[in-house]
Scaffold this motif. Structure first.
Motif: not given
Length: 216
Positions: A28-29, A31, A64, A67, A70, A72-73, A75, A216
């Motif tokens: 997650a997150d 790049p 983004h 960035r 990336v 997606r995290p 949640s 969250d």
């Protein structure tokens, strides 16, 4: 490069990156560098961009301005959303699938469960995909294309959460029992039981995820 070639390459890139995301190989997150990915896979940036755009529409990556793309995290909010949709769609579709399944569909469901069972026993990285294939095998015989396509997308979003859910000790054994009980009722066309067991199975997973995922 011909348009067909670009689309074929784009689909190949899509499958490779999606598998890495769903297996956790891309965290997650993390790049996603388009230049590096194109070089690694031996393709131009055009099919890479197309693949990443499709992954974004499927909810697996986000873009983004500074960035790039990336992963997606995970949640708790998304888990609630995804599994709530499963609860709205799957119980009725699975019950209808049980009613309409012919011998070939029943054999396909049994084969899908056998593959999932092997993945669970081996703690294989593709357990999320095998779980998706099993649940889809139960709803496809319903014959409602839009419903099945929607459930397939939701199950794809659920794959990473399923992998997280199965992490703690003993979860795989419980999942195997729940899946086996569900399939037995499905093969016997016990629609009320199928609907109930599908709801219980999804709800149990969601309860576990609420405890596992940070607020969250």
């Amino acid at each position: 490069m011909a348009l067909l070639d670009v689309r074929t390459l784009s689909n190949q890139v899509f499958e490779k990156v999606r598998d890495r995301i769903l297996s956790g190989a891309l965290a997650a997150d993390a790049p996603i560098r388009q230049d590096a990915l194109a070089l690694e896979l031996g393709v131009s940036k055009i099919p890479v961009r197309e693949a990443l755009s499709k992954l974004e529409s499927d909810g697996l990556v986000a873009s983004h301005p500074y960035r790039g793309f990336v992963v997606r995290p995970l949640s708790r909010e998304e888990a609630e959303d995804v599994f709530d949709l499963r609860l709205k769609l799957e119980p009725d579709a699975t019950a209808l699938g049980a009613r309409r399944a012919d011998a070939d569909a029943q054999a396909a469901a049994q084969a899908a469960l056998a593959a999932l069972d092997r993945a669970l026993r081996a703690h294989a990285p593709d357990v999320g995909r095998r779980n998706r294939e099993f649940h889809l095998a139960l709803v496809r015989p319903a014959g409602r294309d839009v419903t099945v396509q929607t459930i397939e997308r939701v199950l794809t979003l659920a794959e990473r959460y399923v992998s997280v859910h199965l992490g703690p000790r003993g979860r795989s054994d419980r999942a195997r029992r729940e899946h086996q009980d569900l399939l037995e009722a499905w093969l016997k066309r016990r629609e009320t039981t199928v609907r109930k067991k599908t709801e219980q199975h999804i709800n149990a997973t969601l309860r576990d995820l609420r405890a596992q995922l940070p607020a969250d």
